[in-house]
Design a protein around this motif. Structure first.
Motif, PDB file in Angstrom:
ATOM      1  N   GLY A 167       0.839  -1.195   0.000  1.00  0.00           N
ATOM      2  CA  GLY A 167       0.000   0.000   0.000  1.00  0.00           C
ATOM      3  C   GLY A 167       0.869   1.237   0.000  1.00  0.00           C
ATOM      4  N   CYS A 168       0.241   2.404   0.047  1.00  0.00           N
ATOM      5  CA  CYS A 168       0.982   3.663  -0.050  1.00  0.00           C
ATOM      6  C   CYS A 168       1.456   4.143   1.310  1.00  0.00           C
ATOM      7  CB  CYS A 168       0.089   4.738  -0.673  1.00  0.00           C
ATOM      8  SG  CYS A 168      -0.220   4.453  -2.396  1.00  0.00           S
ATOM      9  N   GLU A 169       2.759   4.404   1.369  1.00  0.00           N
ATOM     10  CA  GLU A 169       3.351   5.034   2.559  1.00  0.00           C
ATOM     11  C   GLU A 169       2.918   6.490   2.562  1.00  0.00           C
ATOM     12  OE1 GLU A 169       7.777   3.019   2.972  1.00  0.00           O
ATOM     13  OE2 GLU A 169       7.567   5.170   2.730  1.00  0.00           O
ATOM     14  N   ALA A 170       2.352   6.948   3.655  1.00  0.00           N
ATOM     15  CA  ALA A 170       1.921   8.355   3.711  1.00  0.00           C
ATOM     16  C   ALA A 170       1.577   8.734   5.133  1.00  0.00           C
ATOM     17  CB  ALA A 170       0.694   8.565   2.825  1.00  0.00           C
ATOM     18  N   HIS A 171       1.501  10.036   5.374  1.00  0.00           N
ATOM     19  CA  HIS A 171       1.074  10.534   6.679  1.00  0.00           C
ATOM     20  C   HIS A 171      -0.427  10.295   6.842  1.00  0.00           C
ATOM     21  CE1 HIS A 171       1.490  12.981  10.233  1.00  0.00           C
ATOM     22  NE2 HIS A 171       0.481  13.738   9.854  1.00  0.00           N
ATOM     23  N   SER A 172      -1.174  10.515   5.725  1.00  0.00           N
ATOM     24  CA  SER A 172      -2.619  10.261   5.733  1.00  0.00           C
ATOM     25  C   SER A 172      -2.843   8.816   5.279  1.00  0.00           C
ATOM     26  CB  SER A 172      -3.297  11.238   4.782  1.00  0.00           C
ATOM     27  OG  SER A 172      -2.879  10.962   3.457  1.00  0.00           O
ATOM     28  N   ASP A 173      -4.041   8.541   4.730  1.00  0.00           N
ATOM     29  CA  ASP A 173      -4.300   7.184   4.225  1.00  0.00           C
ATOM     30  C   ASP A 173      -3.615   6.918   2.884  1.00  0.00           C
ATOM     31  OD1 ASP A 173      -5.818   8.552   2.386  1.00  0.00           O
ATOM     32  OD2 ASP A 173      -7.736   7.692   2.967  1.00  0.00           O
ATOM     33  N   GLY A 174      -2.928   7.936   2.339  1.00  0.00           N
ATOM     34  CA  GLY A 174      -2.118   7.744   1.119  1.00  0.00           C
ATOM     35  C   GLY A 174      -2.914   7.527  -0.154  1.00  0.00           C
ATOM     36  N   ASP A 175      -4.107   8.107  -0.207  1.00  0.00           N
ATOM     37  CA  ASP A 175      -4.958   7.905  -1.389  1.00  0.00           C
ATOM     38  C   ASP A 175      -4.474   8.811  -2.529  1.00  0.00           C
ATOM     39  OD1 ASP A 175      -7.082   7.849  -3.281  1.00  0.00           O
ATOM     40  OD2 ASP A 175      -8.460   7.228  -1.699  1.00  0.00           O
ATOM     41  N   VAL A 176      -3.681   8.210  -3.402  1.00  0.00           N
ATOM     42  CA  VAL A 176      -2.994   8.983  -4.453  1.00  0.00           C
ATOM     43  C   VAL A 176      -3.984   9.670  -5.389  1.00  0.00           C
ATOM     44  CG1 VAL A 176      -2.720   7.056  -6.091  1.00  0.00           C
ATOM     45  CG2 VAL A 176      -0.969   8.824  -5.993  1.00  0.00           C
ATOM     46  N   LEU A 177      -5.114   9.026  -5.641  1.00  0.00           N
ATOM     47  CA  LEU A 177      -6.101   9.621  -6.557  1.00  0.00           C
ATOM     48  C   LEU A 177      -6.790  10.831  -5.914  1.00  0.00           C
ATOM     49  CD1 LEU A 177      -7.825   9.623  -9.158  1.00  0.00           C
ATOM     50  CD2 LEU A 177      -9.326   7.938  -8.057  1.00  0.00           C
ATOM     51  N   LEU A 178      -7.214  10.671  -4.668  1.00  0.00           N
ATOM     52  CA  LEU A 178      -7.905  11.798  -4.014  1.00  0.00           C
ATOM     53  C   LEU A 178      -6.957  12.980  -3.806  1.00  0.00           C
ATOM     54  CD1 LEU A 178     -10.413  10.226  -1.456  1.00  0.00           C
ATOM     55  CD2 LEU A 178     -10.604  10.535  -3.928  1.00  0.00           C
ATOM     56  N   HIS A 179      -5.684  12.703  -3.529  1.00  0.00           N
ATOM     57  CA  HIS A 179      -4.722  13.802  -3.376  1.00  0.00           C
ATOM     58  C   HIS A 179      -4.552  14.543  -4.708  1.00  0.00           C
ATOM     59  CE1 HIS A 179      -2.597  11.648   0.250  1.00  0.00           C
ATOM     60  NE2 HIS A 179      -3.885  11.853   0.430  1.00  0.00           N
TER      61      HIS A 179
END
Ligand code: CDP
Ligand code: ZN
Length: 207
Positions: free
Chosen positions: A77-89
């Motif tokens: 999955g995506c490493e991120a501070h948030s849930d890492g939703d690349v599309l929504l970002h």
């Protein structure tokens, strides 16, 4: 002031080419100041606004893969501070970009503990609220997700419907495309996942 100090520099105070070069700088500065003062006088209320968004996250084991608010079964999955939703970002930044507002990282800093593990629909809903406040509605949105794996076509309709619901838009104006990265670079080597989007907003009074 700027021209005065440039005049004092050797490039403009000596040699035969100097007067020509100085005149060129003068013309450029004059043109820039005309543009600047025109902008300062009247901010245009554009009938249409176009925005572009891009995002990329590292893929790592131990994270859920969430795209467009949908859980996608995958080994990473995506490493991120948030849930890492690349599309929504990406879509959030495209809308903010169309409105000429600061980007997602400025509005929701990843140094702020408030956003740790946050669902990314919060960010997108704020962009939609700002769009409404500025007097625009979504015209259409076109997104391209870049992922070597997993295959996203089985999830596209779910993603599209969920994204449309978050946007408060009809799914017919929301398009989701997916591409591999032909096995090259971090995207193609399954070390990252990326996304691009363009959006067109329409001023409410003509929509
Ligand atoms: O054939 P081309 O190089 O243009 O595209 P590709 O990257 O090989 O992907 C072929 C098709 O697979 C895409 O048009 C998508 O419909 C689909 N695809 C997908 O469903 N999920 C991905 N992660 C990547 C591609
Ligand atoms: Zn992101």
């Amino acid at each position: 002031m700027a021209l005065q100090s440039l005049r004092g520099r050797s490039a403009f105070s000596s040699g035969r080419a100097a007067p020509k070069a100085f005149a060129r700088v003068q013309r450029t500065c004059r043109a820039a100041s005309v543009v600047a003062s025109a902008t300062a006088v009247k901010a245009p209320s554009l009938p249409y606004r176009v925005g572009h968004g891009f995002d990329l996250h590292r893929l790592a084991e131990g994270y859920k893969l969430i795209i467009g608010g949908i859980d996608i079964p995958h080994t990473k999955g995506c490493e991120a501070h948030s849930d890492g939703d690349v599309l929504l970002h990406t879509v959030t930044d495209a809308i903010l970009g169309a409105l000429c507002l600061p980007d997602i990282g400025q509005l929701f800093p990843d140094t702020d503990p408030k956003w740790k593990g946050a669902r990314s629909d919060i960010f997108l809903k704020e962009a939609v609220r700002l769009m409404d406040e500025k007097g625009y509605v979504l015209g259409n949105l076109d997104c391209t997700i870049i992922a070597q794996k997993p295959k996203l076509s089985p999830h596209k309709e779910n993603i599209r419907n969920n994204l449309s619901a978050i946007l408060g838009a009809d799914p017919s104006v929301v398009n989701i495309k997916a591409k591999t990265h032909e096995k090259v670079d971090s995207l193609g080597e399954e070390r990252s996942i990326g996304c691009h989007a363009v959006v067109m907003l329409i001023r409410k009074d003509i929509a």
